[in-house]
Scaffold this motif. Sequence first.
Motif, PDB file in Angstrom:
ATOM      1  N   VAL A  15       0.842  -1.200   0.000  1.00 29.17           N
ATOM      2  CA  VAL A  15       0.000   0.000   0.000  1.00 29.17           C
ATOM      3  C   VAL A  15       0.876   1.249   0.000  1.00 29.17           C
ATOM      4  N   THR A  16       1.913   1.270   0.788  1.00 29.37           N
ATOM      5  CA  THR A  16       2.824   2.417   0.834  1.00 29.37           C
ATOM      6  C   THR A  16       3.492   2.627  -0.525  1.00 29.37           C
ATOM      7  N   SER A  17       3.924   1.549  -1.159  1.00 33.82           N
ATOM      8  CA  SER A  17       4.553   1.652  -2.485  1.00 33.82           C
ATOM      9  C   SER A  17       3.586   2.212  -3.517  1.00 33.82           C
ATOM     10  N   ILE A  18       2.355   1.758  -3.482  1.00 34.12           N
ATOM     11  CA  ILE A  18       1.350   2.242  -4.437  1.00 34.12           C
ATOM     12  C   ILE A  18       1.063   3.717  -4.208  1.00 34.12           C
ATOM     13  N   VAL A  19       0.896   4.121  -2.971  1.00 30.33           N
ATOM     14  CA  VAL A  19       0.623   5.526  -2.664  1.00 30.33           C
ATOM     15  C   VAL A  19       1.787   6.406  -3.108  1.00 30.33           C
ATOM     16  N   LEU A  20       2.993   6.014  -2.832  1.00 31.84           N
ATOM     17  CA  LEU A  20       4.160   6.798  -3.240  1.00 31.84           C
ATOM     18  C   LEU A  20       4.304   6.848  -4.757  1.00 31.84           C
ATOM     19  N   ALA A  21       3.994   5.756  -5.428  1.00 28.46           N
ATOM     20  CA  ALA A  21       4.071   5.743  -6.888  1.00 28.46           C
ATOM     21  C   ALA A  21       3.045   6.682  -7.501  1.00 28.46           C
ATOM     22  N   ILE A  22       1.842   6.676  -6.974  1.00 30.02           N
ATOM     23  CA  ILE A  22       0.795   7.562  -7.486  1.00 30.02           C
ATOM     24  C   ILE A  22       1.129   9.019  -7.181  1.00 30.02           C
ATOM     25  N   ALA A  23       1.628   9.292  -5.999  1.00 33.95           N
ATOM     26  CA  ALA A  23       1.975  10.668  -5.627  1.00 33.95           C
ATOM     27  C   ALA A  23       3.087  11.230  -6.504  1.00 33.95           C
ATOM     28  N   GLY A  24       3.974  10.397  -6.964  1.00 31.34           N
ATOM     29  CA  GLY A  24       5.088  10.850  -7.787  1.00 31.34           C
ATOM     30  C   GLY A  24       4.766  10.961  -9.264  1.00 31.34           C
ATOM     31  N   CYS A  25       3.546  10.672  -9.659  1.00 32.23           N
ATOM     32  CA  CYS A  25       3.173  10.657 -11.075  1.00 32.23           C
ATOM     33  C   CYS A  25       2.335  11.860 -11.473  1.00 32.23           C
ATOM     34  N   GLY A  26       2.503  12.982 -10.817  1.00 34.33           N
ATOM     35  CA  GLY A  26       1.666  14.142 -11.079  1.00 34.33           C
ATOM     36  C   GLY A  26       1.698  14.646 -12.501  1.00 34.33           C
ATOM     37  N   ASP A  27       2.846  14.740 -13.133  1.00 34.81           N
ATOM     38  CA  ASP A  27       2.949  15.303 -14.467  1.00 34.81           C
ATOM     39  C   ASP A  27       3.030  14.245 -15.559  1.00 34.81           C
ATOM     40  N   ILE A  28       2.905  12.989 -15.220  1.00 35.74           N
ATOM     41  CA  ILE A  28       2.989  11.939 -16.226  1.00 35.74           C
ATOM     42  C   ILE A  28       1.765  11.981 -17.141  1.00 35.74           C
ATOM     43  N   TYR A  29       0.694  12.599 -16.702  1.00 34.97           N
ATOM     44  CA  TYR A  29      -0.521  12.709 -17.495  1.00 34.97           C
ATOM     45  C   TYR A  29      -0.246  13.403 -18.825  1.00 34.97           C
ATOM     46  N   TYR A  30       0.701  14.335 -18.848  1.00 32.51           N
ATOM     47  CA  TYR A  30       1.003  15.079 -20.070  1.00 32.51           C
ATOM     48  C   TYR A  30       2.230  14.501 -20.762  1.00 32.51           C
ATOM     49  N   ASP A  31       2.137  14.401 -22.093  1.00 30.24           N
ATOM     50  CA  ASP A  31       3.251  13.890 -22.886  1.00 30.24           C
ATOM     51  C   ASP A  31       4.235  14.984 -23.275  1.00 30.24           C
ATOM     52  N   SER A  32       3.727  16.191 -23.520  1.00 36.10           N
ATOM     53  CA  SER A  32       4.613  17.283 -23.918  1.00 36.10           C
ATOM     54  C   SER A  32       3.976  18.613 -23.555  1.00 36.10           C
ATOM     55  N   GLN A  33       4.805  19.647 -23.575  1.00 33.23           N
ATOM     56  CA  GLN A  33       4.303  20.979 -23.287  1.00 33.23           C
ATOM     57  C   GLN A  33       5.050  22.008 -24.117  1.00 33.23           C
ATOM     58  N   TYR A  34       4.343  23.107 -24.412  1.00 32.37           N
ATOM     59  CA  TYR A  34       4.889  24.165 -25.259  1.00 32.37           C
ATOM     60  C   TYR A  34       4.565  25.506 -24.627  1.00 32.37           C
ATOM     61  N   SER A  35       5.534  26.416 -24.628  1.00 35.03           N
ATOM     62  CA  SER A  35       5.350  27.752 -24.063  1.00 35.03           C
ATOM     63  C   SER A  35       5.170  28.775 -25.178  1.00 35.03           C
ATOM     64  N   PHE A  36       4.267  29.730 -24.932  1.00 35.39           N
ATOM     65  CA  PHE A  36       4.006  30.809 -25.878  1.00 35.39           C
ATOM     66  C   PHE A  36       3.989  32.124 -25.106  1.00 35.39           C
ATOM     67  N   THR A  37       4.846  33.050 -25.489  1.00 29.67           N
ATOM     68  CA  THR A  37       4.972  34.344 -24.801  1.00 29.67           C
ATOM     69  C   THR A  37       4.270  35.421 -25.616  1.00 29.67           C
ATOM     70  N   SER A  38       3.599  36.312 -24.901  1.00 30.02           N
ATOM     71  CA  SER A  38       2.875  37.396 -25.560  1.00 30.02           C
ATOM     72  C   SER A  38       3.856  38.320 -26.280  1.00 30.02           C
ATOM     73  N   PRO A  39       3.383  39.096 -27.265  1.00 25.81           N
ATOM     74  CA  PRO A  39       4.280  39.987 -28.007  1.00 25.81           C
ATOM     75  C   PRO A  39       5.027  40.990 -27.116  1.00 25.81           C
ATOM     76  N   SER A  40       4.398  41.417 -26.022  1.00 24.94           N
ATOM     77  CA  SER A  40       5.068  42.363 -25.126  1.00 24.94           C
ATOM     78  C   SER A  40       6.079  41.660 -24.224  1.00 24.94           C
ATOM     79  N   GLY A  41       5.998  40.338 -24.138  1.00 22.81           N
ATOM     80  CA  GLY A  41       6.902  39.574 -23.282  1.00 22.81           C
ATOM     81  C   GLY A  41       6.459  39.520 -21.828  1.00 22.81           C
TER      82      GLY A  41
END
Length: 109
Positions: A15-41
């Motif tokens: 149970v402890t292993s499962i809880v720790l594994a789930i807690a450490g998987c917060g960003d695994i839901y996303y495969d990639s990310q892209y940033s876009f900055t406004s023209p003014s920065g």
Amino acid sequence: MRHATLTKSIVFMLVTSIVLAIAGCGDIYYDSQYSFTSPSGEKTVVVKVDYAWRPDVYYNDQRIFEFKGRGFTESVPWSVKWNSENEIELFIDSGRAKYQSERYIIAVP
């Protein structure tokens, strides 16, 4: 008695292993990310895409848009056009006619 203690210990470790594994998987839901900055920065939005190419848009680590559709069976390149400092347009930048309706106007706080 000894068998019961051993069983409880094993269950506790599993149970402890499962809880720790789930807690450490917060960003695994996303495969990639892209940033876009406004023209003014002054502002930057981040588009995070999951395994089915469904985008979520974040500003200052807060989600400001969540895609509610089914997703896509092929890779689709999401892009952002800044209409103003407080508004973006999220769209699929592929040039293919079947994706022309995939456009979303999003307010940026």
